[in-house]
Design a protein around this motif. Structure first.
Motif: not given
Ligand code: 2M8
Length: 435
Positions: A25, A34, A37, A72, A82, A108, A165, A168, A202, A208, A358-359, A364, A402, A423, A425
């Motif tokens: 990604p 992923w 993705d 996932h 990571y 996912q 997770w 998504g 984040r 976490y 983030y979310w 997105w 992203e 990024f 996607w």
């Molecule tokens: C994000 O999630 C990952 C864990 O799966 C992370 O933050 O470490 C999310 O945005 C998820 O929807 C996406 O698939 C992933 C990779 O882009 O990142």
């Protein structure tokens, strides 16, 4: 301009494509493959390099477990950029996990039904693509069977997710009330994401701890579905996940019908589809909010917040005319202010909205792609075209980020682009939007 943007997007995708036949990604931040993705990425490739599109899908489906589950993250390679990686997730605890690939033990949204159908639409050589689909489609079907047989707790066609997770939409305010019901240990671990991206964009360390704790519980029981359903503190019905399943069912049904000789599978999908649609509308549509909401199965209560996932059922056949109208109205009234790009990932009128984190608020592109197709499907052409042009403008002005700040004049930063850059996607779906 259009051609220039497509060229740049192609560069992003080609650079993120790896020797093992999959696409990361974003370099550093997400160094593996992923699940969802990978589906969106395949659509981008399909417009200019069909063999890469097929490879991407083939590779992720090759990591399927013997019980139909698709993880996932697939850890094709080692990487220390990571956390948490393969040694934390330990997918081999599950007796039916892939023996070929290390992965996570969570999944996912099941995008591959509609991804296969979209690949067929895009492909110039239809015969070749149909041959590819014939080879892959049973894996996607088995994945749907896995969901209906293992995760449909009430036998009502709605499948649960057991980890944020899996949704998504990782750190959405949706989950805050669930975190309140837990008190996980304070784990010691080294985050890697915050060395690639500003920590304020984040999830927090405490969040976490919750994420890891749910996995520890699942691991204690070797990722056994029944045990997870019994014990996971996080057990949620997600309108995004379920409507993606419904939309993918639709595609599988159409594809199997055109392949022929698959009546049993078609019947199975149709039966479950009917239940899924009815329950999505009766259990997850919140009339007063004018949107679909999540349901917390563990604590037996609705999660009464509106987020971009609340509109995702538009992409499926589920919403009735009345529901669809109500969704479009809510989106326009709450998310669609002049001066704001569509579609924020969380209700901008809510106190928990954060435009940079983030979310918890940003826009997105994968969600915008789902909503664009959904709005079009239900006849909301103006809103659909706004969501598409907002997506393109955000990318053109800021780059292939992203996620993006939804405020058109952003008082806090020079750029509206946040999170990982280049990024995949974002690039892939720009190509699909423009072609
Ligand atoms: C994000 O999630 C990952 C864990 O799966 C992370 O933050 O470490 C999310 O945005 C998820 O929807 C996406 O698939 C992933 C990779 O882009 O990142």
């Amino acid at each position: 301009m259009k051609e220039q943007m497509i060229d740049k997007a192609i560069q992003v995708l080609d650079r993120n494509f790896q020797d093992g036949g999959f696409t990361i990604p974003s370099k550093g931040l997400y160094p593996f493959q992923w699940k969802w993705d990978s589906g969106f990425i395949a659509l981008g490739f399909a417009h200019y390099d069909i063999s890469k599109a097929k490879k991407e899908v083939e590779t992720i489906l090759d990591a399927q477990w013997e019980n139909g589950f698709i993880p996932h993250i697939v850890f094709h390679n080692d990487s220390d950029t990571y956390f948490p990686g393969p040694n934390f997730h330990k997918s081999n605890l599950h007796p039916l996990a892939s023996k070929k690939y290390r992965s996570t033990g969570m999944t996912q949204p099941p995008v591959f039904g509609f991804i296969l159908e979209r690949l067929y639409e895009i492909a110039k050589n239809k015969e070749d693509m149909m041959n590819f689909i014939k080879k892959q489609i049973d894996k996607v079907y088995e994945n749907h069977v896995y969901f209906y047989e293992n995760r449909d707790l009430n036998n009502d066609g709605l499948v649960y997710i057991y980890h944020n997770w899996e949704s998504g939409t990782d750190n959405s305010p949706l989950w805050d009330d669930i975190w309140e019901t837990m008190n996980p240990p304070e784990y010691t671990f080294e985050r890697r994401d915050t060395s690639h991206v500003d920590a304020s964009q984040r999830p927090s360390k405490r969040e976490y701890d919750h994420y890891l704790h749910i996995i520890e519980i699942a691991k204690e029981h070797n990722y056994d579905d029944a045990k997870i359903a019994e014990l996971s503190p996080f057990l949620v019905l997600d309108p995004l996940f379920n409507s993606v399943l419904i939309r993918s069912n639709e595609s599988l049904i159409r594809l199997y019908e055109s392949i022929g000789n698959n009546e049993e599978k078609v019947d199975y999908l149709k039966q479950n589809q009917l239940k899924s649609v009815q329950s999505l509308n009766s259990k997850l549509f919140h009339k007063d909010l004018g949107a679909y909401v999540h349901f917390d199965l563990r604590n037996n209560r609705q999660i009464p917040y509106i987020c971009s996932s609340s509109f995702a059922p538009l992409y499926s056949s589920a919403p009735t005319r009345l529901i669809a109208e109500s969704l479009a109205k809510t989106m326009l009234e709450k998310f669609g202010d002049a001066g704001r790009y569509l579609c924020a990932s969380f209700d901008p009128t809510h106190e928990k909205f954060n435009p940079k984190k983030y979310w918890r608020g940003p826009v997105w592109i994968n969600m915008n792609w789902i909503l664009y197709h959904g709005l079009k499907r239900h006849g909301f052409y103006d809103l659909a075209s706004r969501i598409k042009s907002d997506s393109l403008e955000l990318i053109e002005k800021n780059g292939f980020f992203e996620y993006f700040d939804s405020r058109q004049s952003n008082p806090d930063a020079d750029s509206n682009g946040y999170g990982g850059n280049n990024f995949s996607w974002t690039a892939a779906l720009l190509i699909d939007f423009l072609k």
